[in-house]
Write a protein that holds these residues in place. Structure first.
Motif, short mmCIF file in Angstrom:
data_model
loop_
_atom_site.label_atom_id
_atom_site.label_comp_id
_atom_site.label_asym_id
_atom_site.label_seq_id
_atom_site.Cartn_x
_atom_site.Cartn_y
_atom_site.Cartn_z
N ARG A 38 -4.84 1.78 0.26
CA ARG A 38 -5.43 0.85 -0.77
C ARG A 38 -5.22 -0.04 -0.80
NH1 ARG A 38 -5.12 0.82 -6.57
NH2 ARG A 38 -4.05 3.14 -6.87
N CYS A 39 -5.46 -1.38 -0.84
CA CYS A 39 -4.67 -2.75 -1.02
C CYS A 39 -5.47 -4.29 -1.22
CB CYS A 39 -5.12 -3.13 0.62
SG CYS A 39 -4.09 -5.40 0.60
N GLU A 40 -5.62 -4.49 -2.20
CA GLU A 40 -6.25 -5.38 -3.43
C GLU A 40 -5.52 -6.95 -2.99
OE1 GLU A 40 -6.37 -4.53 -7.61
OE2 GLU A 40 -5.56 -5.69 -7.42
N VAL A 41 -6.35 -8.21 -2.93
CA VAL A 41 -5.63 -9.09 -3.11
C VAL A 41 -6.85 -10.38 -3.71
CG1 VAL A 41 -5.55 -9.35 -0.31
CG2 VAL A 41 -7.67 -10.15 -1.17
N LEU A 42 -5.42 -11.16 -4.44
CA LEU A 42 -5.68 -12.06 -5.04
C LEU A 42 -5.52 -13.21 -4.54
CD1 LEU A 42 -6.72 -12.64 -8.61
CD2 LEU A 42 -4.18 -13.10 -8.64
N CYS A 43 -7.33 -14.02 -5.09
CA CYS A 43 -7.18 -15.16 -4.37
C CYS A 43 -7.15 -15.98 -5.31
CB CYS A 43 -8.24 -15.88 -3.82
SG CYS A 43 -7.79 -14.60 -1.72
N GLU A 44 -7.12 -17.52 -5.84
CA GLU A 44 -7.19 -18.70 -6.87
C GLU A 44 -8.83 -18.12 -6.91
OE1 GLU A 44 -4.77 -22.66 -5.99
OE2 GLU A 44 -6.62 -21.84 -4.23
N GLU A 45 -9.51 -17.73 -6.59
CA GLU A 45 -11.02 -17.25 -7.15
C GLU A 45 -11.48 -16.06 -7.25
OE1 GLU A 45 -11.63 -20.73 -9.34
OE2 GLU A 45 -10.77 -21.66 -8.02
N VAL A 46 -10.66 -15.07 -6.64
CA VAL A 46 -11.59 -13.94 -6.41
C VAL A 46 -10.41 -13.22 -6.55
CG1 VAL A 46 -11.76 -14.18 -3.61
CG2 VAL A 46 -13.76 -12.59 -5.45
N GLN A 47 -10.20 -11.63 -6.98
CA GLN A 47 -9.96 -10.30 -6.37
C GLN A 47 -10.99 -9.75 -6.02
OE1 GLN A 47 -10.51 -7.61 -8.20
NE2 GLN A 47 -9.32 -6.10 -6.88
N GLN A 48 -9.64 -8.81 -4.48
CA GLN A 48 -10.73 -8.28 -3.42
C GLN A 48 -9.92 -7.24 -3.37
OE1 GLN A 48 -14.35 -9.08 -2.45
NE2 GLN A 48 -14.11 -7.24 -1.67
N THR A 49 -10.61 -5.87 -3.56
CA THR A 49 -10.22 -4.35 -2.81
C THR A 49 -10.63 -3.80 -1.89
OG1 THR A 49 -9.70 -3.77 -5.85
CG2 THR A 49 -10.09 -2.25 -4.10
N SER A 50 -9.87 -3.31 -1.32
CA SER A 50 -9.88 -2.68 0.68
C SER A 50 -11.35 -1.62 0.16
CB SER A 50 -9.01 -2.30 1.18
OG SER A 50 -8.66 -1.18 0.04
N THR A 51 -13.27 -1.90 0.68
CA THR A 51 -13.92 -1.48 0.83
C THR A 51 -13.41 0.51 1.42
OG1 THR A 51 -15.09 -2.08 2.10
CG2 THR A 51 -16.15 -2.54 -0.07
N GLY A 52 -13.23 0.19 2.39
CA GLY A 52 -13.02 1.27 3.30
C GLY A 52 -11.24 2.40 2.96
N CYS A 53 -11.33 2.20 1.77
CA CYS A 53 -9.82 2.57 1.44
C CYS A 53 -9.75 3.71 1.40
CB CYS A 53 -9.15 2.07 0.14
SG CYS A 53 -9.95 3.31 -1.47
N ILE A 54 -8.62 4.69 1.69
CA ILE A 54 -8.72 6.03 1.51
C ILE A 54 -8.02 6.50 0.49
CG2 ILE A 54 -7.75 8.58 3.21
CD1 ILE A 54 -6.66 6.83 5.64
N ALA A 55 -8.58 7.68 -0.01
CA ALA A 55 -8.22 8.38 -1.10
C ALA A 55 -8.82 9.81 -1.20
CB ALA A 55 -8.54 7.83 -2.15
N ALA A 56 -7.92 10.61 -0.87
CA ALA A 56 -8.92 11.94 -0.22
C ALA A 56 -7.70 12.73 -1.34
CB ALA A 56 -8.59 12.73 1.43
N ARG A 57 -8.54 14.13 -1.67
CA ARG A 57 -7.69 15.18 -2.42
C ARG A 57 -7.54 15.79 -1.33
NH1 ARG A 57 -12.03 17.18 -6.75
NH2 ARG A 57 -10.69 19.04 -6.60
N MET A 58 -6.82 16.44 -1.17
CA MET A 58 -6.23 17.69 0.18
C MET A 58 -6.80 18.79 -0.13
SD MET A 58 -4.59 15.86 1.76
CE MET A 58 -4.13 16.86 2.93
N ASP A 59 -7.25 19.29 -1.06
CA ASP A 59 -7.88 20.55 -1.30
C ASP A 59 -9.42 20.89 -0.66
OD1 ASP A 59 -8.90 19.03 -3.78
OD2 ASP A 59 -9.16 20.79 -4.53
N LEU A 60 -10.02 19.47 -0.84
CA LEU A 60 -11.10 18.78 -0.16
C LEU A 60 -11.49 18.41 0.95
CD1 LEU A 60 -12.75 17.02 -3.29
CD2 LEU A 60 -13.38 18.82 -2.62
N VAL A 61 -10.19 18.32 1.37
CA VAL A 61 -9.72 17.54 2.75
C VAL A 61 -9.76 19.23 3.59
CG1 VAL A 61 -8.26 16.85 4.96
CG2 VAL A 61 -8.82 15.51 2.68
N VAL A 62 -8.93 19.89 3.30
CA VAL A 62 -8.36 21.44 3.48
C VAL A 62 -9.97 22.35 4.44
CG1 VAL A 62 -7.78 23.09 3.84
CG2 VAL A 62 -6.27 21.46 3.35
N ALA A 63 -11.14 21.95 2.46
CA ALA A 63 -12.20 23.39 2.88
C ALA A 63 -12.94 22.57 3.63
CB ALA A 63 -13.01 22.80 1.76
#
Length: 159
Positions: A112-137
């Motif tokens: 995941r990634c987050e940027v901080l600009c002078e007027e806003v903080q924005q996080t990548s909405t397409g980040c990957i975060a996967a629990r391996m047990d669920l991916v394997v299932a």
């Protein structure tokens, strides 16, 4: 290939549109469930390379300094591997980038990634975060689904 991920492209638009002021900081996280790398130097060469590239791409600048910090070593790390690590970078204009690298996060894979600009903080909405047990299932189902960056559904997200 994060440059083609919708979440990262949205971050870049926030920066290049200029409506939210100058880019000040970029924060990236890269975690793998386990690492084949047995040495710190090899892990540094392979794991955070994408995040260094993203800092250059998002800032449209070169990285001029990098400091690496190896703190408390995880018991999950192979002998000879400092894990996790933190990298603090600066670009030509002074944008600060910090990259967390943990190559033996047993819970799964996360980018995941987050940027901080002078007027806003924005996080990548397409980040990957996967629990391996669920991916394997999912992969063991009779009709396995193809899962790409930004396409993992809410059942496998850990954020």
């Amino acid at each position: 290939m994060r440059r083609f991920d919708p979440g990262y492209r949205a971050l870049r638009r926030v920066i290049t549109d200029g409506n939210d002021g100058e880019l000040l900081m970029v924060h990236s996280v890269h975690r793998n469930p386990n690492s084949a790398e047995g040495r710190t130097a090899a892990a540094i060469q392979s794991l955070p390379a994408h995040e260094f590239n993203m800092l250059r791409w998002l800032s449209a600048e070169q990285i001029v300094s990098v400091a690496a910090f190896a703190g408390k070593r995880s018991s999950n790390a192979a002998r000879g591997l400092h894990d996790p690590m933190l990298f603090v970078c600066t670009t030509t204009s002074g944008v600060i980038g910090h990259i967390q690298m943990y190559s033996n996060a047993r819970y799964g894979y996360e980018v995941r990634c987050e940027v901080l600009c002078e007027e806003v903080q924005q996080t990548s909405t397409g980040c990957i975060a996967a629990r391996m047990d669920l991916v394997v299932a999912l992969l063991r189902q009779s009709n396995p689904v193809s899962v790409g960056i930004g396409a993992i559904d809410s059942r496998t997200r850990t954020d």
